[in-house]
Write a protein that holds these residues in place. Sequence first.
Motif, mmCIF file in Angstrom:
data_model
loop_
_atom_site.group_PDB
_atom_site.id
_atom_site.type_symbol
_atom_site.label_atom_id
_atom_site.label_comp_id
_atom_site.label_asym_id
_atom_site.label_seq_id
_atom_site.Cartn_x
_atom_site.Cartn_y
_atom_site.Cartn_z
ATOM 1 N N UNK A 24 -14.229 -19.256 3.606
ATOM 2 C CA UNK A 24 -12.823 -19.275 3.186
ATOM 3 C C UNK A 24 -12.088 -18.289 4.097
ATOM 4 N N UNK A 25 -11.187 -18.819 4.917
ATOM 5 C CA UNK A 25 -10.618 -18.035 6.014
ATOM 6 C C UNK A 25 -9.303 -17.356 5.631
ATOM 7 N N UNK A 26 -9.150 -16.101 6.017
ATOM 8 C CA UNK A 26 -7.860 -15.408 5.857
ATOM 9 C C UNK A 26 -6.912 -15.927 6.937
ATOM 10 N N UNK A 27 -5.843 -16.615 6.531
ATOM 11 C CA UNK A 27 -4.975 -17.288 7.500
ATOM 12 C C UNK A 27 -3.604 -16.624 7.636
ATOM 13 N N UNK A 28 -3.298 -15.625 6.816
ATOM 14 C CA UNK A 28 -1.996 -14.979 6.941
ATOM 15 C C UNK A 28 -1.746 -14.077 5.764
ATOM 16 N N UNK A 29 -0.521 -13.560 5.689
ATOM 17 C CA UNK A 29 -0.211 -12.687 4.571
ATOM 18 C C UNK A 29 1.039 -11.887 4.837
ATOM 19 N N UNK A 30 1.148 -10.779 4.143
ATOM 20 C CA UNK A 30 2.281 -9.881 4.330
ATOM 21 C C UNK A 30 1.787 -8.472 4.016
ATOM 22 N N UNK A 31 2.318 -7.484 4.724
ATOM 23 C CA UNK A 31 1.876 -6.107 4.544
ATOM 24 C C UNK A 31 3.093 -5.210 4.453
ATOM 25 N N UNK A 32 3.124 -4.377 3.430
ATOM 26 C CA UNK A 32 4.267 -3.486 3.265
ATOM 27 C C UNK A 32 3.827 -2.188 2.609
ATOM 28 N N UNK A 33 4.607 -1.162 2.833
ATOM 29 C CA UNK A 33 4.390 0.079 2.094
ATOM 30 C C UNK A 33 5.041 -0.073 0.727
ATOM 31 N N UNK A 34 4.372 0.388 -0.312
ATOM 32 C CA UNK A 34 4.948 0.255 -1.647
ATOM 33 C C UNK A 34 3.909 0.526 -2.700
ATOM 34 N N UNK A 35 4.271 0.385 -3.987
ATOM 35 C CA UNK A 35 3.314 0.593 -5.076
ATOM 36 C C UNK A 35 2.122 -0.337 -4.895
ATOM 37 N N UNK A 36 0.942 0.203 -5.082
ATOM 38 C CA UNK A 36 -0.318 -0.475 -4.809
ATOM 39 C C UNK A 36 -0.400 -1.837 -5.507
ATOM 40 N N UNK A 37 -0.500 -2.898 -4.741
ATOM 41 C CA UNK A 37 -0.510 -4.246 -5.288
ATOM 42 C C UNK A 37 -1.187 -5.181 -4.286
ATOM 43 N N UNK A 38 -2.046 -6.027 -4.794
ATOM 44 C CA UNK A 38 -2.781 -6.952 -3.923
ATOM 45 C C UNK A 38 -2.592 -8.361 -4.477
ATOM 46 N N UNK A 39 -2.041 -9.256 -3.673
ATOM 47 C CA UNK A 39 -1.854 -10.628 -4.147
ATOM 48 C C UNK A 39 -2.451 -11.608 -3.148
ATOM 49 N N UNK A 40 -3.331 -12.445 -3.630
ATOM 50 C CA UNK A 40 -3.937 -13.476 -2.778
ATOM 51 C C UNK A 40 -3.483 -14.846 -3.252
ATOM 52 N N UNK A 41 -3.131 -15.708 -2.298
ATOM 53 C CA UNK A 41 -2.941 -17.126 -2.598
ATOM 54 C C UNK A 41 -4.049 -17.878 -1.886
ATOM 55 N N UNK A 42 -4.744 -18.711 -2.635
ATOM 56 C CA UNK A 42 -5.914 -19.392 -2.080
ATOM 57 C C UNK A 42 -5.653 -20.896 -2.010
ATOM 58 N N UNK A 77 0.843 -1.203 0.000
ATOM 59 C CA UNK A 77 0.000 0.000 0.000
ATOM 60 C C UNK A 77 0.873 1.246 0.000
ATOM 61 N N UNK A 78 0.505 2.245 -0.807
ATOM 62 C CA UNK A 78 1.255 3.508 -0.783
ATOM 63 C C UNK A 78 1.102 4.221 0.562
ATOM 64 N N UNK A 79 -0.038 4.010 1.235
ATOM 65 C CA UNK A 79 -0.283 4.651 2.529
ATOM 66 C C UNK A 79 -1.307 3.815 3.282
ATOM 67 N N UNK A 80 -1.296 3.893 4.603
ATOM 68 C CA UNK A 80 -2.280 3.171 5.409
ATOM 69 C C UNK A 80 -3.419 4.116 5.739
ATOM 70 N N UNK A 81 -4.480 4.057 4.965
ATOM 71 C CA UNK A 81 -5.634 4.930 5.195
ATOM 72 C C UNK A 81 -6.744 4.111 5.836
#
Length: 335
Positions: free
Chosen positions: A128-146, A104-108
């Motif tokens: 379908x449960x969200x079980x984890x992930x990663x969060x970082x500041x950076x160019x807007x990008x969303x990636x899901x592994x299912x 995310x470019x910013x945490x709004x």
Amino acid sequence: MPASGAGRHGGTIAAMLSEFDLIKQYFQRARPGRAALGIGDDCALLAPTPGMQLAVSSDMLVEDRHFFAGADARMLGHKCLAVNLSDLAAMGARPLGFTLALALPAAERDWLAAFSAGLFALADAHECELVGGDTTKGPFNICITIFGEIAPGHALRRGAARAGDDIWISGSLGDARLALECYWDKYPLDVAALEQAGTRMHLPTPRVELGQALAAGPIAHAAIDISDGLVGDLGHILAASRVGATLDVDALPAGPVLAAQPQEWRRRFCAAGGDDYELCFTAPPQRRAAVEQAARASATPVTRVGRIDAEPGLRLVDGNGAALTMALAGFDHFA
Ligand code: ADP
Ligand code: MG
């Protein structure tokens, strides 16, 4: 993980909202989930039903590529999970859980609240449960592994179509592409029509129940979800199965907005639209009643649109069976 050379990046996202507060507030839920271990440790632990295979898929949404800057956050939350659920549907797998990698470019706060609400509404609808992930500041990008599960030998693989199979499509095609053309100023739609077609583009419906019913029978042979346009995606089934097909372009189920447009556009956007997230699947003719039963049980309309042939190549025909020549291609990000 820490940003390279810059130490931990928690806290650099926004002065008010640390990386860990962000995860806790918007993505970690209080109630216990189905996973053996969810968010909060170095890995999540999943416990698939003994004897089942894991079905795994990733799909990424990139700003300006898959969505516009300023896209509605709630719809984006829905769509990024919907496109992944659609891959499970195309395999016939039952959803178990997913991970979310977010740059995310910013945490709004408003954006995060709306995004996670759209995400969890669809996640809960499919258990379908969200079980984890990663969060970082950076160019807007969303990636899901299912992650899903399926009984061994039941997955609806692209290479399993056979000559003589019927070709079926779930739901309807083309409205998402029509909306995109209108956003590009290449096709005129009035405000109400654009609103309706735009909803198809922003809020696709993954055909998860239908996919599972078609695999459990087993009813279908091969399946794919239509993300890059029918002709291109059906082409993947034909190539993998080493067969050809005859497709009745006038039998293709146009979405409600597209259905009211001239024939040339109906044909074009049904056959080679994109962003449809419907299933294209093949099944032997003696299973037509079973296909229709699976459609009723999953409350998903299906339409028979053609036939798999032994002869290679894709033949497009009109409603009278006469050959049609149309220059159509699937969407290719690098073409
Ligand atoms: P690590 O540094 O070990 O990669 P993180 O600090 O990135 O762990 O993440 C802490 C926990 O929060 C992990 O369990 C991770 O899976 C989870 N997590 C991080 N970002 C997200 C997210 N966007 N959605 C859901 N869970 C997340
Ligand atoms: Mg991490």
